[in-house]
Design an enzyme around this catalytic site. Structure first.
Site, mmCIF file in Angstrom:
data_model
loop_
_atom_site.group_PDB
_atom_site.id
_atom_site.type_symbol
_atom_site.label_atom_id
_atom_site.label_comp_id
_atom_site.label_asym_id
_atom_site.label_seq_id
_atom_site.Cartn_x
_atom_site.Cartn_y
_atom_site.Cartn_z
ATOM 1 N NE ARG A 22 65.170 -50.342 31.448
ATOM 2 C CZ ARG A 22 63.866 -50.399 31.656
ATOM 3 N NH1 ARG A 22 63.083 -49.429 31.240
ATOM 4 N NH2 ARG A 22 63.338 -51.446 32.275
ATOM 5 C CE LYS A 49 65.127 -54.666 29.611
ATOM 6 N NZ LYS A 49 65.828 -54.932 30.876
ATOM 7 C CG HIS A 101 71.136 -50.083 35.378
ATOM 8 N ND1 HIS A 101 69.774 -50.041 35.320
ATOM 9 C CD2 HIS A 101 71.544 -50.673 34.232
ATOM 10 C CE1 HIS A 101 69.366 -50.589 34.196
ATOM 11 N NE2 HIS A 101 70.429 -50.971 33.508
ATOM 12 N NE ARG A 137 65.365 -49.022 35.563
ATOM 13 C CZ ARG A 137 64.108 -48.817 35.197
ATOM 14 N NH1 ARG A 137 63.685 -47.601 34.944
ATOM 15 N NH2 ARG A 137 63.265 -49.825 35.076
#
Length: 173
Positions: free
Chosen positions: A26, A50, A112, A115
């Site tokens: 991330r 996270k 994102h 990822r």
């Protein structure tokens, strides 16, 4: 995208993207990296922000570019901000990725994207959904497929040659 980051942004932004698409971390985890975390290493264990889970990342395929980049940095952060002794913000990373994307007419790029790109190509190469689910720390395979955009792609592909008509006649009759 890589060319655009180097040309229109900076080496820092290019390395951020390169590391992102090769590790699947991330953006918050990437931005929290310090030089001492990765300098001279081929693999690193990172505690993800996270999930709080440890994750092994491989740096083999980017170690040369990473080492060259690190040699140019004066400070502790891998992705330093020009505003004090801290890393760039998520918003700044987003801005730079979008700037590079705009220059090459790519739409829908966010933090994102790196990822998701990692996930998509990892799955395309390995076809191992369970492994990718574990890497991305997703709770269910369906979440992983949706996240990388394979669920929709697979459905579309399966419908491309689907027909209930053969040579002009209904095969159900």
């Amino acid at each position: 995208m890589k060319w655009s980051l180097k040309r229109h942004c900076s080496e820092r932004d290019y390395i951020l993207f390169l590391l992102g698409i090769n590790t699947g971390l991330r953006v918050t985890d990437l931005l929290s990296l310090k030089i001492t975390d990765i300098k001279g290493k081929f693999e690193v264990i990172i505690k993800e922000g996270k999930t709080k889970r440890p994750r092994m990342i491989q740096l083999n395929n980017v170690c040369n570019e990473l080492a060259s980049y690190i040699a140019t940095i004066d400070g502790e952060w891998l992705f330093p901000s020009r505003k004090g002794d801290k890393p760039i913000s998520k918003i700044q990373a987003y801005r730079q990725l979008n700037k590079a994307a705009d220059m090459v007419d790519i739409e829908g790029v966010g933090t994102h994207t790196m990822r998701k790109t990692f996930g998509y190509w990892h799955y395309k190469r390995s076809k191992n959904l369970a492994e990718l689910q574990m890497i991305l720390n997703h709770s269910h395979p369906v979440i992983t497929l949706k996240y990388i955009g394979i669920a929709d792609e697979g459905t579309e592909d399966s419908l491309n040659d689907f027909t209930l008509w053969e040579d002009g006649r209904n095969v159900i009759d």
